[in-house]
Scaffold this motif. Structure first.
Motif, PDB file in Angstrom:
ATOM      1  N   ASN A 134      40.139   5.345  20.763  1.00  0.00           N
ATOM      2  CA  ASN A 134      41.328   5.068  19.964  1.00  0.00           C
ATOM      3  C   ASN A 134      41.199   3.780  19.148  1.00  0.00           C
ATOM      4  N   ASN A 135      39.968   3.375  18.826  1.00  0.00           N
ATOM      5  CA  ASN A 135      39.754   2.126  18.083  1.00  0.00           C
ATOM      6  C   ASN A 135      40.544   0.966  18.667  1.00  0.00           C
ATOM      7  N   PRO A 136      40.294   0.633  19.918  1.00  0.00           N
ATOM      8  CA  PRO A 136      41.150  -0.365  20.567  1.00  0.00           C
ATOM      9  C   PRO A 136      41.003  -1.753  19.955  1.00  0.00           C
ATOM     10  N   ARG A 137      42.045  -2.533  20.080  1.00  0.00           N
ATOM     11  CA  ARG A 137      41.968  -3.941  19.643  1.00  0.00           C
ATOM     12  C   ARG A 137      41.477  -4.803  20.786  1.00  0.00           C
ATOM     13  N   LEU A 138      41.650  -4.293  22.007  1.00  0.00           N
ATOM     14  CA  LEU A 138      41.204  -5.024  23.195  1.00  0.00           C
ATOM     15  C   LEU A 138      40.362  -4.084  24.045  1.00  0.00           C
ATOM     16  N   LEU A 139      39.214  -4.577  24.480  1.00  0.00           N
ATOM     17  CA  LEU A 139      38.375  -3.781  25.366  1.00  0.00           C
ATOM     18  C   LEU A 139      38.323  -4.484  26.715  1.00  0.00           C
ATOM     19  N   VAL A 140      38.709  -3.768  27.774  1.00  0.00           N
ATOM     20  CA  VAL A 140      38.752  -4.344  29.115  1.00  0.00           C
ATOM     21  C   VAL A 140      37.652  -3.692  29.944  1.00  0.00           C
ATOM     22  N   LEU A 141      36.689  -4.482  30.412  1.00  0.00           N
ATOM     23  CA  LEU A 141      35.570  -3.907  31.165  1.00  0.00           C
ATOM     24  C   LEU A 141      35.450  -4.566  32.531  1.00  0.00           C
ATOM     25  N   ASP A 142      35.549  -3.745  33.574  1.00  0.00           N
ATOM     26  CA  ASP A 142      35.419  -4.274  34.925  1.00  0.00           C
ATOM     27  C   ASP A 142      33.990  -4.017  35.404  1.00  0.00           C
ATOM     28  N   GLU A 143      33.212  -5.066  35.463  1.00  0.00           N
ATOM     29  CA  GLU A 143      31.796  -4.989  35.853  1.00  0.00           C
ATOM     30  C   GLU A 143      31.047  -3.895  35.080  1.00  0.00           C
ATOM     31  N   PRO A 144      30.905  -4.089  33.768  1.00  0.00           N
ATOM     32  CA  PRO A 144      30.316  -3.028  32.944  1.00  0.00           C
ATOM     33  C   PRO A 144      28.872  -2.693  33.288  1.00  0.00           C
ATOM     34  N   THR A 145      28.099  -3.627  33.810  1.00  0.00           N
ATOM     35  CA  THR A 145      26.667  -3.343  33.977  1.00  0.00           C
ATOM     36  C   THR A 145      26.173  -3.443  35.413  1.00  0.00           C
ATOM     37  N   THR A 146      27.101  -3.478  36.371  1.00  0.00           N
ATOM     38  CA  THR A 146      26.668  -3.589  37.773  1.00  0.00           C
ATOM     39  C   THR A 146      25.806  -2.390  38.167  1.00  0.00           C
ATOM     40  N   GLY A 147      24.648  -2.686  38.723  1.00  0.00           N
ATOM     41  CA  GLY A 147      23.774  -1.629  39.219  1.00  0.00           C
ATOM     42  C   GLY A 147      22.944  -0.928  38.164  1.00  0.00           C
ATOM     43  N   LEU A 148      22.923  -1.435  36.936  1.00  0.00           N
ATOM     44  CA  LEU A 148      22.161  -0.770  35.875  1.00  0.00           C
ATOM     45  C   LEU A 148      20.826  -1.478  35.642  1.00  0.00           C
ATOM     46  N   ASP A 149      19.859  -0.745  35.073  1.00  0.00           N
ATOM     47  CA  ASP A 149      18.554  -1.354  34.831  1.00  0.00           C
ATOM     48  C   ASP A 149      18.603  -2.270  33.599  1.00  0.00           C
ATOM     49  N   PRO A 150      17.606  -3.155  33.453  1.00  0.00           N
ATOM     50  CA  PRO A 150      17.650  -4.168  32.393  1.00  0.00           C
ATOM     51  C   PRO A 150      17.791  -3.574  30.981  1.00  0.00           C
TER      52      PRO A 150
END
Lengths: 262, 317
Positions: free
Chosen positions: B162-178
């Protein structure tokens, strides 16, 4: 302020229908395995009861035994589909698949999610009872066109068992507890709601219990509409269904709301 | 009211949260604000109250009704009126909650409906975002066929519908490879350049360093430090650190490491960290150690984090 906030997110009806749309998408994804059984079940029933039992019992409450049952079965079909949808399936969406969590991260409220759920269960009630009516009408056990009113009662039955099942779900912490609901509540309802035999001649205690079962009222309305035998008790039964739905829906909304947002 | 809405996208004032069955407060008197176009990071160990804070911001958790406390996002209170907030924001929750009964494209299509985006508009937006998150070839995949990194990217795509004005990310990269982490950081930086405000939680210090303009460090439900990551490190931590990986090795140099010259942190099990602004001195120490048993490096946000949250585990972790 109110008119302002209304433009800031989708209107009520769009929100409810978007939840409905999700369930519709999932259901129609496996169209054959989901869409065929509702038609097969009444066929199997006809073979079983028609070839077997109706040789011994010809008549029930003044109509042929097969017609008597044929006018009750659309409602049990609606009852079971709505009950499954809003107990096991709802529980899985709530606790395991986190589907509601996803919905609640979009502009949907707890009420939207639950109303969408109820609307979908009503739709399934309509479709499942329509399938039964269609099969039974083909064999002449349900008169047309009056029989085509039954699916609308099927919708109400679906809605009513959706709210009841959601209310039950709100008390359930372990999915196996639903066994009690199906065996302890829905099975007795199947047998004592005037589907298999009329409840009028039951012993007094059972009679009162049967009158309290919501399915009794759905079956009564269906039968009276199908045979176009309109009586004032129809309004009483309709009122019972509405009040029952509102009451169980309120419990579900209160309690499930606390489980989704805390 | 209008003007304050634009000064701060998010304003959190003196917020508390007690869970019904919890004895301790998950959040205990937190205040901060996020201005437009900023990437704001909530940092802290597991159990610090970051996720709870996030949930209260987008209205799926209620704050305690303590007086003088308040949350305002785009001028709305998420406790009373969360829908406009969630209409203007994209949410990436900590736990993946993709719809496993639907495929990749259907997941996005259904979510478009939630925002009332339909027809060709939805279709365009979906292909645009799948290509932005480099998922175009996965369009008809089932969710179970996706790797962890793909699921995460799909949830970010979903949040951007929805083309947000605010992006809220809770631990976006936990457990992901480099590789995936760098891809996600790259995309987040690009969104920020387009003017999007970003609020994220993490316990990775490199993540905060990579993308956050401002960080807010929480521990046990309370704020412990706040500011620009580089400035925080400069202010609170010595420039260099010598890590010694065994107690035996440390004993070789321990008599020379006086409190006057360095700060020694041996809270951890085997590792001893010697902090100092004097690089040459630390290098002198390292020469006395056998190779491979030490590491001399610049200090970073992780050192700051360990210093202020303590390097030992607490009960919530």
């Amino acid at each position: 302020m109110r008119s302002n906030s209304q433009q800031l997110y989708p209107p009520f009806l769009v929100r409810i229908l978007s939840v409905w749309y999700r369930h519709y998408k999932v259901y129609t994804k496996s169209l054959i395995s989901n869409g065929l059984p509702p038609f097969l079940e009444p066929l199997i029933f006809l073979v079983g009861i028609g070839l077997g039992m109706s040789r011994y019992i010809h008549e029930m409450a003044g109509i042929s035994y097969l017609s008597f049952m044929a006018t009750g079965l659309p409602m049990t079909s609606a009852m079971y589909t709505a009950a499954f949808e809003c107990s096991y399936s709802t529980f899985i969406r709530l606790e395991f698949d986190k589907v509601y969590d996803g919905m609640l991260s979009s502009p949907l409220s707890v009420s939207d999610v639950l109303l969408g759920e109820v609307l979908w269960a009503g739709t399934k009630g309509l479709f499942f009872s329509f399938a039964v009516v269609l099969v039974m009408a083909c064999f002449g056990f349900i008169p047309l066109p009056a029989g085509l009113l039954a699916p609308f009662v099927g919708f109400l039955t679906g809605v009513m068992f959706a709210t009841l099942s959601l209310a039950i779900t709100s008390f359930v912490s372990n999915i196996n507890h639903f066994n009690f609901y199906f065996t302890g509540i829905l099975s007795p309802m199947f047998f004592f709601s005037g589907v298999i035999f009329p409840i009028e001649n039951l012993p007094a205690v059972l009679r009162y219990a049967a009158e309290a079962f919501p399915l009794t009222h759905a079956v009564r309305i269906t039968r009276d509409l199908t045979f176009w035998d309109l009586k004032p008790t129809l309004l009483y039964s309709l009122l019972y269904i509405v009040l029952f739905t509102l009451f169980t829906g309120w419990i579900a909304w209160k309690r499930l709301g606390k489980r989704m947002i805390y | 009211m209008r003007s304050s809405e634009y000064e701060n996208i998010i304003k959190v004032e003196n917020v508390y949260k007690t869970y019904k069955n919890g004895t301790a407060k998950a959040v205990a008197g937190v205040s901060f604000s996020v201005t437009p176009g900023v990437c704001f990071g909530l940092l802290g160990p597991n159990g610090a109250g970051k996720s709870t804070m996030m949930k209260m911001i987008y209205g799926v958790s209620y704050r305690d009704g303590t007086p003088d406390s308040g949350i305002s996002v785009f001028g709305h209170d998420p406790g009373r009126n969360a829908l406009p907030i969630r209409f203007l924001s994209g949410i990436v929750p900590q736990e993946n909650n993709l719809d496993e009964e639907l495929n990749v494209e259907q997941n996005l299509k259904v979510f478009c409906r939630f925002y009332n985006i339909t027809g060709s508009q939805a279709q365009d937006r979906i292909s645009e975002l799948l290509s932005f998150m480099e998922l175009s070839e996965k369009q008809s995949f089932g969710i179970k066929q996706l790797s962890g990194g793909m699921k995460r990217r799909l949830i970010i795509a979903r949040a951007l519908l929805n083309n947000p004005r605010l992006l809220v990310l809770d631990e976006p990269t936990t457990g992901l490879d480099p590789q995936v982490r760098h891809l996600i950081w790259d995309k987040l930086r690009r969104l920020k350049r387009q003017g999007m405000t970003i609020l994220l939680t993490t316990h990775y210090m490199d993540e905060a360093f990579q993308i956050c303009d401002s960080v807010f460090i929480m521990n046990k439900g309370k704020s412990v430090a706040e500011g620009n990551p580089q400035q925080l490190v400069n202010k609170h931590i010595e420039s260099y650190v010598l890590e010694v990986y065994s107690k035996e090795s440390f004993s070789v140099i321990s008599k020379n490491v006086t409190e006057k010259c360095c700060r020694v942190d041996d809270d951890g099990a085997d590792v001893t960290r010697i902090y100092s602004d004097d690089y040459e001195r630390l290098r002198e120490f390292s020469k006395q150690l056998t190779g491979g048993d030490f590491y001399l490096r610049q200090s970073n946000l992780e050192d700051l984090f360990l210093k202020i949250t303590g390097s030992r585990l607490n009960a919530q972790q």
